[in-house]
Design a protein around this motif. Structure first.
Motif, short mmCIF file in Angstrom:
data_model
loop_
_atom_site.label_atom_id
_atom_site.label_comp_id
_atom_site.label_asym_id
_atom_site.label_seq_id
_atom_site.Cartn_x
_atom_site.Cartn_y
_atom_site.Cartn_z
N VAL A 259 25.72 24.39 7.35
CA VAL A 259 25.69 23.54 6.58
C VAL A 259 26.14 21.88 7.04
N PHE A 260 27.14 22.38 8.67
CA PHE A 260 27.29 20.58 9.43
C PHE A 260 25.83 20.00 9.64
N GLU A 261 25.07 21.45 9.77
CA GLU A 261 23.79 20.38 10.80
C GLU A 261 22.67 20.12 9.59
N PHE A 262 22.86 20.73 8.69
CA PHE A 262 21.78 20.39 7.81
C PHE A 262 22.20 18.93 7.06
N VAL A 263 23.73 18.92 6.41
CA VAL A 263 24.61 17.42 5.63
C VAL A 263 24.13 16.35 7.15
N LYS B 10 29.25 27.68 8.95
CA LYS B 10 27.96 29.06 8.52
C LYS B 10 26.56 28.23 8.57
N LYS B 11 25.73 29.74 8.13
CA LYS B 11 24.04 28.82 8.21
C LYS B 11 23.71 29.17 6.99
N ILE B 12 22.99 28.56 6.51
CA ILE B 12 22.71 27.72 4.70
C ILE B 12 21.99 29.31 4.71
N VAL C 98 25.77 22.78 -1.25
CA VAL C 98 25.78 21.68 -0.22
C VAL C 98 24.35 20.61 -0.86
N GLY C 99 23.91 20.55 -1.53
CA GLY C 99 22.60 19.79 -2.16
C GLY C 99 22.90 18.78 -2.94
N ILE C 100 23.95 19.21 -3.10
CA ILE C 100 25.30 18.34 -3.68
C ILE C 100 25.90 17.18 -2.96
N ALA C 101 26.33 18.13 -1.85
CA ALA C 101 26.80 17.69 -1.17
C ALA C 101 25.96 16.18 -0.06
N GLN C 102 25.28 16.89 0.64
CA GLN C 102 23.13 16.11 0.77
C GLN C 102 23.40 14.48 0.12
#
Length: 282
Positions: A93-97, A131-133, A144-148
């Motif tokens: 999650v962190f890596e993607f955002v 954690k892995k998406i 996660v989508g809303i976070a980004q």
């Protein structure tokens, strides 16, 4: 209150298929719901407002800017959750955002990571940021989508079908989150769910065949069906279905002896979509 989104007589075609046809509406701070059936043009409109597409004709103003000339300025103030986000499922999650934050020109590593942690916390995912998406539930991936989309505290947030496929508990959590997001910014929420609009939105826009057939408050949308909804022991309206109690809920032109019932936002929406059938039956 100033309009932050202005769409004026906008049309968009893909080959011979017309997706938007002379569409006009405005939106301002708060949550505006975009309702419409499949093929109504909602996703095309959202992509156009996200500056992914350009209109064939008409005028668009976003936060006072013209997307034809000021696309970069708009994107710096914009958050966008597409209908089908392209997650890097091997990322945490962190890596993607964080990856999206880099794409949004957040170059200072410490400040960027602080912002990434802030938006992950805002959507309630701090405990799973490592954690892995691919291991997350559908509801968590939507968050996660809303976070980004919230990176950089954007003035305009576009959410395309954010509650699609969620169970009732997840939907309630999203309503609370979206309501909070809309307290100090403009949010456009594309949805099939009239109950989301009734619960969340200060304004509603209904699209049909690429046009705006209604723009107003949910109460005004409910009012479209006032005096045109009734219960009876048999099917009688142009739009009719059996309820859990065994009676039929009918929408259309009621008979003189009909027992009228209070309309819902869904009744008004259905009447707008099938109003030509109702008028033809009068």
């Amino acid at each position: 209150m100033n309009d932050t989104v202005v769409v004026d007589d906008v049309s968009k075609s893909f080959g011979r298929s017309r997706a938007l046809s002379g569409l006009s509406f405005t939106a301002r701070k708060g949550v505006t719901g975009l309702l419409g059936p499949n093929g109504a043009g909602k996703t095309t409109l959202m992509r156009l407002l996200a500056t992914v597409l350009a209109a064939d004709s008409g005028r668009v103003r976003l936060l006072g800017w013209n997307p034809v000339y000021d696309r970069l300025e708009i994107r710096r103030r914009l958050g966008y959750l597409p209908q089908e986000p392209a997650y890097q499922r091997g990322f945490t999650v962190f890596e993607f955002v964080d990856y999206v934050a880099i794409l949004k020109e957040m170059v200072d590593r410490r400040a960027r990571h602080d912002e990434v942690r802030r938006v992950i916390g805002e959507v309630g995912l701090a405990d799973v940021s490592g954690k892995k998406i691919r291991t997350l539930s559908g509801g968590m991936r939507r968050r996660v989508g809303i976070a980004q989309a919230l990176l950089g505290d954007p003035e305009l947030v576009l959410l395309d079908e954010p509650t699609a496929g969620l169970d009732p508990e997840q939907r309630l959590r999203f309503r609370a989150l979206i309501s909070r997001i809309g307290e100090n910014r403009t949010v456009l929420l594309s949805t099939h769910q009239t109950e989301d609009v009734a619960a969340l939105c200060e304004r509603a826009v209904v699209l049909k065949d690429g046009r705006c057939v209604f723009a107003g408050t949910p109460e005004e949308l409910r009012g479209v069906a006032r005096g045109r909804v009734w219960q009876s022991p048999r099917r009688a309206g142009v739009l009719s279905w059996r309820t859990g109690e065994g009676d039929f809920r009918n929408i259309g032109s009621p008979p003189a002896d009909a027992t009228l019932v209070p309309p819902t936002v869904e009744d008004g929406y259905l009447l707008l979509l099938d109003g030509d059938k109702v008028e033809a039956a009068v």
